[in-house]
Design a protein around this motif. Structure first.
Motif, short mmCIF file in Angstrom:
data_model
loop_
_atom_site.label_atom_id
_atom_site.label_comp_id
_atom_site.label_asym_id
_atom_site.label_seq_id
_atom_site.Cartn_x
_atom_site.Cartn_y
_atom_site.Cartn_z
N GLN A 46 48.75 29.46 51.06
CA GLN A 46 48.49 28.37 50.11
C GLN A 46 47.00 28.09 49.99
OE1 GLN A 46 51.95 25.29 50.26
NE2 GLN A 46 51.59 25.88 52.37
N VAL A 47 46.60 27.85 48.75
CA VAL A 47 45.18 27.57 48.48
C VAL A 47 45.07 26.22 47.78
CG1 VAL A 47 43.09 28.36 47.30
CG2 VAL A 47 44.73 30.04 48.23
N VAL A 48 44.24 25.35 48.33
CA VAL A 48 43.97 24.07 47.65
C VAL A 48 42.46 23.97 47.41
CG1 VAL A 48 45.97 22.81 48.55
CG2 VAL A 48 43.83 22.86 49.86
N PHE A 49 42.08 23.19 46.43
CA PHE A 49 40.65 23.06 46.12
C PHE A 49 40.41 21.74 45.39
CE2 PHE A 49 40.62 23.64 41.53
CZ PHE A 49 41.87 24.21 41.30
N ASP A 50 39.13 21.39 45.25
CA ASP A 50 38.74 20.21 44.46
C ASP A 50 37.97 20.68 43.23
OD1 ASP A 50 39.74 18.45 46.40
OD2 ASP A 50 37.85 18.54 47.55
N TYR A 51 38.25 20.07 42.09
CA TYR A 51 37.41 20.35 40.92
C TYR A 51 36.01 19.77 41.16
CZ TYR A 51 41.47 21.84 38.20
OH TYR A 51 42.57 22.51 37.73
N VAL A 52 35.04 20.36 40.48
CA VAL A 52 33.66 19.86 40.62
C VAL A 52 33.61 18.40 40.16
CG1 VAL A 52 31.29 20.07 39.80
CG2 VAL A 52 32.58 22.12 40.40
N GLY A 53 33.16 17.55 41.05
CA GLY A 53 33.13 16.11 40.75
C GLY A 53 34.24 15.36 41.46
N SER A 54 35.18 16.09 42.02
CA SER A 54 36.28 15.45 42.75
C SER A 54 36.18 15.83 44.22
CB SER A 54 37.63 15.91 42.20
OG SER A 54 37.71 15.62 40.82
N LEU B 138 39.76 30.67 37.85
CA LEU B 138 39.66 32.14 37.90
C LEU B 138 38.59 32.57 38.91
CD1 LEU B 138 39.90 32.88 34.05
CD2 LEU B 138 41.71 33.06 35.78
N ASP B 139 37.47 31.82 38.95
CA ASP B 139 36.40 32.12 39.92
C ASP B 139 36.95 32.09 41.34
OD1 ASP B 139 34.58 32.27 37.86
OD2 ASP B 139 33.65 30.31 38.26
N ILE B 140 37.79 31.08 41.60
CA ILE B 140 38.35 30.92 42.95
C ILE B 140 39.24 32.12 43.30
CG2 ILE B 140 39.94 29.53 44.35
CD1 ILE B 140 38.82 27.07 42.68
N CYS B 141 40.06 32.51 42.34
CA CYS B 141 40.95 33.68 42.58
C CYS B 141 40.10 34.91 42.87
CB CYS B 141 41.83 33.92 41.35
SG CYS B 141 43.05 32.63 41.11
N ASP C 267 39.55 37.30 46.16
CA ASP C 267 40.00 38.67 45.92
C ASP C 267 41.50 38.73 45.59
OD1 ASP C 267 39.33 41.30 45.58
OD2 ASP C 267 39.87 41.86 47.64
N LEU C 268 41.96 37.72 44.85
CA LEU C 268 43.35 37.72 44.42
C LEU C 268 43.42 38.51 43.10
CD1 LEU C 268 44.17 33.94 45.04
CD2 LEU C 268 44.59 35.89 46.58
N LYS C 269 44.33 39.45 43.04
CA LYS C 269 44.41 40.30 41.84
C LYS C 269 45.66 40.01 41.02
CE LYS C 269 41.11 43.40 43.24
NZ LYS C 269 39.81 42.71 43.18
N LEU D 193 26.51 34.21 49.66
CA LEU D 193 27.09 35.16 48.71
C LEU D 193 27.72 34.39 47.56
CD1 LEU D 193 28.82 37.54 51.28
CD2 LEU D 193 26.82 38.08 49.87
N PRO D 194 27.79 35.01 46.41
CA PRO D 194 28.39 34.31 45.25
C PRO D 194 29.79 33.80 45.56
CG PRO D 194 27.34 36.36 44.56
CD PRO D 194 27.26 36.33 46.06
N ASN D 195 30.58 34.59 46.27
CA ASN D 195 31.94 34.15 46.58
C ASN D 195 31.94 32.89 47.44
OD1 ASN D 195 32.95 36.23 45.15
ND2 ASN D 195 33.62 37.47 46.92
#
Lengths: 437, 270
Positions: free
Chosen positions: B49-57, B81-84, B88-90, B2-4
């Motif tokens: 809490q949400v953590v993530f890596d930027y593309v390339g990291s 914004l895509d991650i939010c 489904d964070l509004k 899925l896109p998400n």
């Protein structure tokens, strides 16, 4: 930590922090300098007191500071250490020195310490730079080579000239499409074969031996070779053979360039034929006659053979032209040529000088009597009627005979004497022969 | 997929479950999500809490890298914004950004102000390059060229000098794969794009558009974000709070996590 290096021998002195021949410093987690050794101070200058409580990042130029903060510290916080990080260190003169950096975090009584070892790599960096440059050059050469290989391959494939590469034993390694087209052998058929499959029987062993000797000596041979196609037909190849040698002059390969010049040869042969022969009768012309006369005279210098020229001028030929037409006149000339040729031996020559003038070159006739017999015989066969479709022609012939006597005389002089004798025959009433004075 | 799920995989999104409002942590250039490891435990009981890596990291999907998109900070902001959206964070998200991520968070909050509740900006610098005399970001262009050279040397390293010349093309990824764990950004090409985007961006004009409460945390001595820059941002963002952390360097969340946590708590509440 540095000072606790274990030593098996109780007597072996443990080097002090300042004795270690490598720049070392210790910082807190914010990079504030807590201690540094003599070797580092020698590099970066200033005194120890001035560095304590300062940030270690001041030892580095700006780019290295950014790298420290964006890459090195995060790694240290993550892993407790970094190894072999490349940075630049500012020396006391403000120059940037290449360094490898190791850092190790240690904790003691809840306090984190960070020990940094800087290894100056000036020589190593120079070597790396040289290596990088030579690598760049190699890459450039490699690129150029690839391009030129593609170019050569393109030429090899596209040229109309046949190309054959053999090893030193003349076993064929590679041929191009033009070669396959020229010889009728496909690439698959010839590769692995010996080049002698192309040999025709038009050259003897000496020819090939001489070719090989020149090739050995000059590493290149240019010439024309009759070769044989797969279907057995032969062609004349204009060949350029190059020997590719190693440093010790040992032949590795032969590269043969070949173009088919058979057509050109045929054309040249035709031109040669036309230049030396009479177009109407096919008999040798004046040029070829004089060439052969010269050759026989040269022979006579050695073996004192007899040489005689008979100068023939037809009698009544103008009348044939006038009454029966020029085409019959031409037929008469051809008949004369045929009759004269049938009369003579292979070693003699019948030539047409032009118009109704012919010359017989007799090589080594026996004597004057034999010549006189020939003269009479010529008159006799000329006098025989000539039958054509709707016409019959009758002609006579006046003959001047000159015998080569004076060894110093020239071919032209001999011809002139025969010509003069012919006029004497005309004056004597035609259809006779006369010997020159 | 899925896109998400694709987005969550692309940015290696990890959720640390907890009851309460959302804290979304965005790492800086040269780092990855692990850098928040000494901070997140402090909020486990009070926040999701949400953590993530930027593309390339980190462990992001390198295949998603796009030099044009990520040649601009708005490309990274779009990923935030895509991650939010994928989660489904509004609304009600508190964005916690370090270094260049502060500018990324600013851009994201301007694009979608309703999504964000607060911004925590640690060591922000809207423009790293000096524009003397009115603005001193800290660096000249030559410094950044030097950084790119250092990155080249450190990422590709000695092995690359000795790699076979002819077959070297296309093998960079093999060499760097061996170094994959040494740096948080694993691909030198991608890292260089991120470096250029980070250090050559100028987002000063965006600051005044921020309508979300902001906490600006400056390090006492920080080469990458001098105090003057913090003051500049404070002046530009109306209603913002500026706090100086008594920390040297650029990474308070790693070097002095307790100081950082304390400052955050005061702002986001417990």
């Amino acid at each position: 930590m540095i000072l606790s290096a274990p030593s098996k021998s109780a007597d072996a002195p443990i080097p002090s922090f300042d004795q270690i021949p490598c720049p070392i410093l210790v910082t807190d987690s914010a990079g504030v300098v807590q201690s540094l050794n003599q070797d580092l101070l020698l590099l970066i200058g200033s005194d120890k007191e001035r560095w304590l409580t300062k940030s270690m990042e001041l030892m580095f130029p700006m780019a290295s500071r950014i790298f420290l903060h964006t890459h090195v510290w995060p790694m240290i916080f993550r892993d407790g250490q970094v190894r072999e990080i490349r940075l630049q260190l500012l020396d006391s003169g403000g120059n940037s020195l290449p360094v490898f950096v190791n850092c190790q975090k240690t904790s003691q009584e809840g306090i984190d310490r960070f020990t940094w070892v800087l290894f100056v790599t000036i020589e190593r960096s120079r070597f790396e730079q040289a290596l990088l440059e030579s690598r760049q050059r190699t890459e450039n050469i490699s690129t150029a080579l690839t391009k030129s290989e593609a170019f050569i391959r393109g030429v090899f494939e596209a040229t109309s000239e046949g190309i054959m590469v053999t090893d030193s034993d003349a076993t064929i390694i590679s041929v191009n499409p033009a070669f396959a087209k020229l010889t009728g052998y496909s690439q698959e058929e010839v590769i692995g074969q010996n080049a002698r499959i192309l040999k025709s029987d038009r050259h003897d062993a000496d020819f090939f031996l001489a070719t090989f000797e020149i090739l050995q000596k000059n590493k290149i041979w240019n010439g024309e070779v009759w070769s044989q196609r797969k279907d057995g037909s032969i062609f004349l190849g204009q060949l350029s053979i190059s020997a590719i040698c190693d440093q010790n002059d040992v032949v590795l390969q032969y590269v043969v360039l070949c173009s088919d010049i058979t057509e050109r040869w045929d054309r040249e042969q035709l031109i040669h034929q036309m230049a030396l022969h009479d177009g109407l009768t096919g008999l040798p012309n004046r040029t070829l006659l004089m060439e052969r006369l010269g050759q026989i005279i040269a022979k006579s210098q050695r073996d004192s053979r007899q040489i005689a020229l008979m100068f023939l001028d037809l009698d009544g030929f103008k009348k044939v032209n006038d009454t029966l037409g020029h085409s019959i006149g031409d037929e008469v000339l051809k008949t004369v040529a045929t009759r004269l040729s049938s009369l003579l031996r292979n070693t003699d020559t019948v030539a047409r000088l032009g118009g109704d003038e012919f010359v017989l070159l007799l090589d080594n006739p026996e004597n004057s009597e034999a010549m006189a017999q020939i003269g009479a015989r010529v008159i006799s066969i000329m006098n025989e009627p000539m039958q054509f479709d709707n016409a019959e022609a009758h002609i006579g012939v006046s003959i001047g005979i000159a015998v080569f006597k004076d060894r110093t005389s020239s071919p032209e002089a001999l011809l002139k004497r025969a010509d003069e004798a012919m006029y004497a025959a005309k004056a004597a009433g035609k259809n006779v022969y006369r010997f020159a004075e | 997929m899925l896109p998400n799920e694709k987005i969550l995989a692309r940015n290696n999104v990890k959720i640390i479950d907890g009851d309460g409002p959302v804290l979304l942590y965005a790492h800086g250039f040269g780092c990855n999500q692990n850098m928040w490891g000494r901070v997140t435990p402090a909020f486990q009981s009070t926040h999701k809490q949400v953590v993530f890596d930027y593309v390339g990291s980190g462990k992001s999907d390198l295949a998603a890298f796009d030099a044009v998109k990520y040649g601009n900070l708005s490309g990274y902001a779009q990923d935030v914004l895509d991650i939010c959206d994928a989660l489904d964070l509004k609304s009600g998200v508190t964005f916690v950004g370090h270094s260049v991520s502060c500018s990324i968070g600013v851009l994201a909050s301007i694009a979608r102000p309703e999504l964000f509740n607060k911004l925590v900006l640690l060591g922000p610098n809207p423009c790293f390059i000096n524009h003397a005399p009115e603005y001193m970001g800290g660096f000249e262009k030559e410094d950044l060229e030097g950084l790119l050279a250092l990155m080249e040397q450190n990422y590709i390293g000695w092995a690359n000098y000795l790699a076979p010349v002819v077959s070297a093309k296309g093998q960079d990824s093999v060499v760097t794969a061996e170094l994959s764990d040494s740096f948080c950004s694993t691909d030198p090409t991608v890292a260089k794009v991120f470096a250029r985007t980070t250090f050559f961006s100028d987002n000063r004009a965006d600051l005044s558009k921020v309508k979300v409460p902001c906490l600006i945390l400056q390090h006492r001595t920080d080469t990458l974000a001098p105090l003057s820059v913090g003051e500049y941002i404070h002046a530009e963002i109306a209603g913002s709070t500026l706090k100086i952390l008594e920390v040297q360097g650029h990474c308070a969340h790693m070097a002095e996590p307790l100081l950082f946590i304390e400052a955050m708590r005061d702002f986001v509440g417990t």
